[in-house]
Design a protein around this motif. Structure first.
Motif, PDB file in Angstrom:
ATOM      1  N   SER A  79      46.104 130.068  15.481  1.00 52.05           N
ATOM      2  CA  SER A  79      45.530 129.963  16.813  1.00 52.05           C
ATOM      3  C   SER A  79      44.350 128.998  16.767  1.00 52.05           C
ATOM      4  CB  SER A  79      45.048 131.339  17.259  1.00 52.05           C
ATOM      5  OG  SER A  79      44.236 131.213  18.396  1.00 52.05           O
ATOM      6  N   HIS A  80      44.070 128.341  17.860  1.00 57.66           N
ATOM      7  CA  HIS A  80      42.927 127.432  17.916  1.00 57.66           C
ATOM      8  C   HIS A  80      41.639 128.144  18.328  1.00 57.66           C
ATOM      9  CE1 HIS A  80      44.345 127.559  22.064  1.00 57.66           C
ATOM     10  NE2 HIS A  80      43.123 127.237  22.413  1.00 57.66           N
ATOM     11  N   THR A  81      41.691 129.442  18.547  1.00 55.38           N
ATOM     12  CA  THR A  81      40.530 130.163  19.071  1.00 55.38           C
ATOM     13  C   THR A  81      39.618 130.752  18.002  1.00 55.38           C
ATOM     14  OG1 THR A  81      41.816 132.206  19.242  1.00 55.38           O
ATOM     15  CG2 THR A  81      41.745 130.779  21.186  1.00 55.38           C
ATOM     16  N   SER A  82      40.044 130.737  16.734  1.00 58.59           N
ATOM     17  CA  SER A  82      39.190 131.328  15.704  1.00 58.59           C
ATOM     18  C   SER A  82      39.482 130.727  14.336  1.00 58.59           C
ATOM     19  CB  SER A  82      39.381 132.849  15.649  1.00 58.59           C
ATOM     20  OG  SER A  82      40.710 133.150  15.301  1.00 58.59           O
ATOM     21  N   ASP A  83      38.518 130.909  13.440  1.00 55.67           N
ATOM     22  CA  ASP A  83      38.703 130.465  12.063  1.00 55.67           C
ATOM     23  C   ASP A  83      39.740 131.346  11.382  1.00 55.67           C
ATOM     24  OD1 ASP A  83      36.736 128.582  12.405  1.00 55.67           O
ATOM     25  OD2 ASP A  83      35.175 129.749  11.412  1.00 55.67           O
ATOM     26  N   VAL A  84      40.468 130.756  10.454  1.00 54.45           N
ATOM     27  CA  VAL A  84      41.443 131.488   9.655  1.00 54.45           C
ATOM     28  C   VAL A  84      41.013 131.366   8.203  1.00 54.45           C
ATOM     29  CG1 VAL A  84      43.849 131.574   8.904  1.00 54.45           C
ATOM     30  CG2 VAL A  84      43.305 131.078  11.289  1.00 54.45           C
ATOM     31  N   VAL A  85      40.986 132.483   7.499  1.00 56.85           N
ATOM     32  CA  VAL A  85      40.624 132.478   6.084  1.00 56.85           C
ATOM     33  C   VAL A  85      41.898 132.412   5.254  1.00 56.85           C
ATOM     34  CG1 VAL A  85      39.478 133.717   4.209  1.00 56.85           C
ATOM     35  CG2 VAL A  85      38.540 133.813   6.534  1.00 56.85           C
ATOM     36  N   ILE A  86      41.936 131.463   4.337  1.00 57.00           N
ATOM     37  CA  ILE A  86      43.041 131.331   3.390  1.00 57.00           C
ATOM     38  C   ILE A  86      42.515 131.764   2.033  1.00 57.00           C
ATOM     39  CG2 ILE A  86      44.534 129.702   2.168  1.00 57.00           C
ATOM     40  CD1 ILE A  86      44.443 127.957   4.705  1.00 57.00           C
ATOM     41  N   TYR A  87      43.191 132.698   1.391  1.00 52.10           N
ATOM     42  CA  TYR A  87      42.826 133.116   0.032  1.00 52.10           C
ATOM     43  C   TYR A  87      43.752 132.435  -0.952  1.00 52.10           C
ATOM     44  CZ  TYR A  87      39.852 136.564   2.223  1.00 52.10           C
ATOM     45  OH  TYR A  87      38.871 137.162   2.968  1.00 52.10           O
ATOM     46  N   TYR A  88      43.179 131.828  -1.987  1.00 53.15           N
ATOM     47  CA  TYR A  88      43.967 131.127  -2.997  1.00 53.15           C
ATOM     48  C   TYR A  88      44.744 132.128  -3.854  1.00 53.15           C
ATOM     49  CZ  TYR A  88      40.185 127.795  -1.983  1.00 53.15           C
ATOM     50  OH  TYR A  88      39.254 127.000  -1.375  1.00 53.15           O
ATOM     51  N   PRO A  89      45.865 131.688  -4.439  1.00 53.26           N
ATOM     52  CA  PRO A  89      46.620 132.568  -5.347  1.00 53.26           C
ATOM     53  C   PRO A  89      45.799 133.046  -6.546  1.00 53.26           C
ATOM     54  CG  PRO A  89      47.989 130.715  -4.685  1.00 53.26           C
ATOM     55  CD  PRO A  89      46.597 130.443  -4.169  1.00 53.26           C
ATOM     56  N   VAL A  90      44.914 132.181  -7.090  1.00 58.14           N
ATOM     57  CA  VAL A  90      44.013 132.578  -8.178  1.00 58.14           C
ATOM     58  C   VAL A  90      42.607 132.087  -7.846  1.00 58.14           C
ATOM     59  CG1 VAL A  90      45.791 132.611  -9.978  1.00 58.14           C
ATOM     60  CG2 VAL A  90      44.497 130.530  -9.586  1.00 58.14           C
ATOM     61  N   VAL A  91      41.599 132.797  -8.333  1.00 59.25           N
ATOM     62  CA  VAL A  91      40.204 132.435  -8.115  1.00 59.25           C
ATOM     63  C   VAL A  91      39.820 131.316  -9.082  1.00 59.25           C
ATOM     64  CG1 VAL A  91      37.825 133.287  -8.258  1.00 59.25           C
ATOM     65  CG2 VAL A  91      39.632 134.755  -7.328  1.00 59.25           C
ATOM     66  N   PHE A  92      39.074 130.329  -8.601  1.00 60.49           N
ATOM     67  CA  PHE A  92      38.524 129.301  -9.483  1.00 60.49           C
ATOM     68  C   PHE A  92      37.326 129.906 -10.218  1.00 60.49           C
ATOM     69  CE2 PHE A  92      40.643 126.700  -6.281  1.00 60.49           C
ATOM     70  CZ  PHE A  92      41.282 125.763  -7.073  1.00 60.49           C
ATOM     71  N   PRO A  93      37.348 129.957 -11.552  1.00 57.22           N
ATOM     72  CA  PRO A  93      36.255 130.604 -12.274  1.00 57.22           C
ATOM     73  C   PRO A  93      34.946 129.827 -12.244  1.00 57.22           C
ATOM     74  CG  PRO A  93      37.893 129.767 -13.798  1.00 57.22           C
ATOM     75  CD  PRO A  93      38.443 129.572 -12.428  1.00 57.22           C
ATOM     76  N   ALA A  94      34.983 128.507 -12.059  1.00 59.25           N
ATOM     77  CA  ALA A  94      33.754 127.721 -12.117  1.00 59.25           C
ATOM     78  C   ALA A  94      33.455 126.982 -10.814  1.00 59.25           C
ATOM     79  CB  ALA A  94      33.820 126.728 -13.278  1.00 59.25           C
ATOM     80  N   ALA A  95      34.383 126.160 -10.326  1.00 56.77           N
ATOM     81  CA  ALA A  95      34.079 125.330  -9.155  1.00 56.77           C
ATOM     82  C   ALA A  95      35.342 124.849  -8.456  1.00 56.77           C
ATOM     83  CB  ALA A  95      33.256 124.117  -9.589  1.00 56.77           C
ATOM     84  N   VAL A  96      35.208 124.599  -7.166  1.00 64.12           N
ATOM     85  CA  VAL A  96      36.240 123.934  -6.371  1.00 64.12           C
ATOM     86  C   VAL A  96      35.775 122.484  -6.191  1.00 64.12           C
ATOM     87  CG1 VAL A  96      37.417 123.825  -4.147  1.00 64.12           C
ATOM     88  CG2 VAL A  96      36.857 126.044  -5.157  1.00 64.12           C
ATOM     89  N   LEU A  97      36.643 121.533  -6.507  1.00 58.15           N
ATOM     90  CA  LEU A  97      36.290 120.128  -6.388  1.00 58.15           C
ATOM     91  C   LEU A  97      36.673 119.534  -5.040  1.00 58.15           C
ATOM     92  CD1 LEU A  97      37.402 118.972  -9.940  1.00 58.15           C
ATOM     93  CD2 LEU A  97      35.094 119.547  -9.156  1.00 58.15           C
ATOM     94  N   SER A  98      37.807 119.958  -4.491  1.00 57.29           N
ATOM     95  CA  SER A  98      38.280 119.397  -3.228  1.00 57.29           C
ATOM     96  C   SER A  98      39.242 120.366  -2.553  1.00 57.29           C
ATOM     97  CB  SER A  98      38.990 118.064  -3.490  1.00 57.29           C
ATOM     98  OG  SER A  98      39.507 117.526  -2.301  1.00 57.29           O
TER      99      SER A  98
END
Length: 142
Positions: A79-98
């Motif tokens: 929907s265009h009316t609210s933010d949507v949260v996407i959860y990754y299949p695995v957690v990045f232990p240190a950092a997300v680059l892009s």
């Protein structure tokens, strides 16, 4: 004597598990010998889940974790009316680059939407779409 440890998929040091014939890079963190590979390795290499929503871990000796992670997926009918949260299949232990996301085009409708990435976290991101489109996303990090 130093203990033999490895990083699990959350970046926590745990007792190392290795397989016969497996090649393991080992470094010292000052108190323990650390195998630079995640829990769940098989004899062929780093773990992966190659589905529509999935991930792949690649060995990377220049990374603080010892590996590089690529993740992707699809979220449908936003929907265009609210933010949507996407959860990754695995957690990045240190950092997300892009993190990037793109809206699918509804063939034959002449309707082209847009999508924007909001906040980016180690376990997920927020996006917002201009309408009820399927959104394909991709994120990389370590």
């Amino acid at each position: 004597a130093k203990q033999f440890k490895q990083l699990d998929n959350t970046g926590t040091l745990v007792n190392a598990v290795t397989f016969s014939g497996q090649i393991v890079d080992v470094v010292s963190n000052g108190t323990a010998w650390v195998a630079i590979n995640p829990v769940g390795l098989d004899k062929r290499g780093f773990t992966s889940s190659l589905g529509l929503n999935g991930y792949k871990k690649y060995p990377d000796p220049s990374s603080p974790t010892g590996y590089f992670i690529e993740q992707w997926g699809v979220v449908s009918t936003l929907s265009h009316t609210s933010d949507v949260v996407i959860y990754y299949p695995v957690v990045f232990p240190a950092a997300v680059l892009s993190a990037v996301a793109t809206s699918d085009y509804n063939v034959g409708t002449g309707s082209i939407g847009y999508v924007a990435v909001g906040s980016i976290f180690q376990n997920g991101m927020t996006i917002r779409s201009s309408g009820p489109y399927s959104v394909r996303w991709r994120v990389i990090g370590y």
